[in-house]
Design a protein around this motif. Structure first.
Motif, short mmCIF file in Angstrom:
data_model
loop_
_atom_site.label_atom_id
_atom_site.label_comp_id
_atom_site.label_asym_id
_atom_site.label_seq_id
_atom_site.Cartn_x
_atom_site.Cartn_y
_atom_site.Cartn_z
N GLY A 173 -11.91 22.92 -25.99
CA GLY A 173 -12.77 22.62 -27.12
C GLY A 173 -13.48 23.87 -27.56
O GLY A 173 -12.99 24.99 -27.35
N ASP A 174 -14.65 23.71 -28.14
CA ASP A 174 -15.43 24.85 -28.63
C ASP A 174 -16.13 25.54 -27.46
O ASP A 174 -16.52 24.90 -26.49
N LEU A 175 -16.24 26.85 -27.54
CA LEU A 175 -17.11 27.61 -26.65
C LEU A 175 -18.26 28.12 -27.51
O LEU A 175 -18.13 29.13 -28.20
N PRO A 176 -19.37 27.43 -27.52
CA PRO A 176 -20.44 27.73 -28.48
C PRO A 176 -21.16 29.03 -28.17
O PRO A 176 -21.19 29.48 -27.02
N VAL A 177 -21.74 29.61 -29.19
CA VAL A 177 -22.63 30.76 -29.02
C VAL A 177 -23.99 30.24 -28.59
O VAL A 177 -24.58 29.39 -29.26
N ALA A 178 -24.48 30.75 -27.46
CA ALA A 178 -25.78 30.32 -26.96
C ALA A 178 -26.88 31.29 -27.33
O ALA A 178 -28.05 30.91 -27.43
N ALA A 179 -26.53 32.56 -27.53
CA ALA A 179 -27.55 33.58 -27.81
C ALA A 179 -26.85 34.82 -28.34
O ALA A 179 -25.62 34.92 -28.36
N ARG A 180 -27.68 35.78 -28.74
CA ARG A 180 -27.18 37.05 -29.22
C ARG A 180 -27.91 38.20 -28.53
O ARG A 180 -29.09 38.06 -28.19
N ILE A 181 -27.19 39.29 -28.33
CA ILE A 181 -27.80 40.53 -27.85
C ILE A 181 -28.01 41.41 -29.08
O ILE A 181 -27.04 41.84 -29.72
N HIS A 182 -29.25 41.67 -29.43
CA HIS A 182 -29.58 42.46 -30.61
C HIS A 182 -29.71 43.93 -30.21
O HIS A 182 -30.60 44.30 -29.42
N LEU A 183 -28.83 44.76 -30.74
CA LEU A 183 -28.76 46.18 -30.38
C LEU A 183 -29.73 47.00 -31.22
O LEU A 183 -29.86 46.78 -32.43
N ASP A 184 -30.38 47.97 -30.59
CA ASP A 184 -31.32 48.81 -31.33
C ASP A 184 -30.62 49.91 -32.10
O ASP A 184 -31.23 50.62 -32.88
N HIS A 185 -29.31 50.06 -31.89
CA HIS A 185 -28.53 51.10 -32.56
C HIS A 185 -27.14 50.51 -32.82
O HIS A 185 -26.54 49.91 -31.93
N HIS A 186 -26.65 50.66 -34.03
CA HIS A 186 -25.33 50.14 -34.35
C HIS A 186 -24.25 50.77 -33.47
O HIS A 186 -24.37 51.94 -33.06
N ILE A 187 -23.21 50.00 -33.21
CA ILE A 187 -22.01 50.54 -32.56
C ILE A 187 -20.82 50.18 -33.43
O ILE A 187 -20.86 49.24 -34.22
N ARG A 188 -19.75 50.95 -33.30
CA ARG A 188 -18.57 50.75 -34.14
C ARG A 188 -17.32 50.68 -33.27
O ARG A 188 -17.06 51.57 -32.47
N SER A 189 -16.57 49.62 -33.44
CA SER A 189 -15.26 49.46 -32.81
C SER A 189 -15.31 49.59 -31.29
O SER A 189 -14.62 50.41 -30.68
N ALA A 190 -16.14 48.75 -30.67
CA ALA A 190 -16.17 48.68 -29.21
C ALA A 190 -14.93 47.93 -28.74
O ALA A 190 -14.79 46.73 -28.95
N GLN A 191 -14.02 48.65 -28.12
CA GLN A 191 -12.73 48.08 -27.73
C GLN A 191 -12.79 47.37 -26.38
O GLN A 191 -12.01 46.46 -26.12
N GLY A 192 -13.66 47.82 -25.50
CA GLY A 192 -13.75 47.22 -24.18
C GLY A 192 -15.15 47.37 -23.62
O GLY A 192 -15.82 48.38 -23.88
#
Length: 287
Positions: A173-192
């Motif tokens: 079924g669904d795996l819901p989002v429970a929370a978010r980690i808010h980053l103080d600095h943008h990141i781009r294309s985190a592959q792993g």
């Protein structure tokens, strides 16, 4: 995620910060390169994780487009990201490559007995449709899964771990989002990404630019304000350095999976063509 590259980079043929000096530092943490190996690109190049099953030696598991089971491809899950493993479970993340603007992403959980369960998550308003699943990392306590897309982002998404967290689903079924980690600095294309502690994530990016950080193709450390509990949390992002770029070929390097197990950090880097018949895996330990 080689199928999803949006920019290229003329690669260096000599070692960069991590490989040349063998050391990277982030807030007092020093990582010393202790090893290097390769894996055939027929099985590698999209991610890796250490699988520990009772009664078996630890096994390094790789992911590649060719490792996607045909039934999943038939369903439209044509891209697999960097996986993670904990307590004999393997957590994979899949992207819908059949739909021009995907509205779902999928988590595949393989239990220690080898059975699998699909958790298809409808994307929320703040979840980018393109490149919807790039990597997944399980918290050391096994309670939470952290995932994120490619592109430039300012948050990661937290879900309860199926089967291991009482709040997590135990049937498809669904795996819901429970929370978010808010980053103080943008990141781009985190592959792993992978956790090295309850509040520390290490991520490798295929970011070809140096506008966000001093170098491109960064290895980043993300420090959470507190351990995850299912509520939003803030986090600070620091660049450790550039991933190793070592090859006799010139062209585009692509950092991919990150794995942390038993004190060893592994970073997967696909070298330029025609050297990309293998994937380089660099190992580091804290010093």
């Amino acid at each position: 995620m080689r199928a999803l590259r949006t920019a290229s980079l003329l690669a260096l043929t000599t070692a960069t910060l991590l490989a040349a000096a063998g050391v990277a530092t982030a807030h007092g943490t020093r990582w010393q390169q202790v090893g290097h190996t390769t894996a055939e690109n027929r099985i590698s190049g999209e991610g890796l994780t250490t699988l520990r099953l009772p009664g078996h030696a630890p096994e390094l598991v790789y992911r590649n487009g060719a490792t996607i089971p045909q039934p999943l491809k038939d369903e439209g899950w044509g891209h697999v990201g960097d996986p993670d493993s904990l307590r004999g479970y393997v957590f994979d993340v899949y992207q819908d490559t059949r739909t021009p603007t995907p509205s779902t992403k999928m988590y595949l959980v393989t239990r220690p007995d080898g059975t699998t369960t699909e958790f298809v998550h409808p994307l929320l308003a703040d979840e980018p449709a393109a490149n919807a699943n790039a990597q997944v990392a399980a918290t050391p306590d096994g309670q939470w899964l952290v995932s994120g897309p490619l592109g430039e982002i300012d948050r990661l998404y937290v879900s309860p771990t199926p089967f291991l967290n009482p709040r997590g689903p135990k049937v498809a079924g669904d795996l819901p989002v429970a929370a978010r980690i808010h980053l103080d600095h943008h990141i781009r294309s985190a592959q792993g990404c992978d956790f090295t502690g309850a509040t520390t994530l290490i991520c490798a990016t295929s970011d070809p630019y140096n506008d966000l950080y001093p170098t491109n193709l960064q290895l980043l450390q993300i420090d959470l304000a507190r351990p995850l509990t299912g509520r939003d949390v803030t986090a600070r992002v620091h660049e450790i350095g550039q991933v190793p770029l070592v090859s006799t070929c010139t062209g585009t390097f692509t950092p991919e999976g990150v794995d942390y197990d038993a004190g060893v950090l592994r970073v997967e880097v696909v070298p330029p063509s025609p050297c990309n018949t293998v994937t380089d895996v660099y190992s580091f330990e804290r010093r």
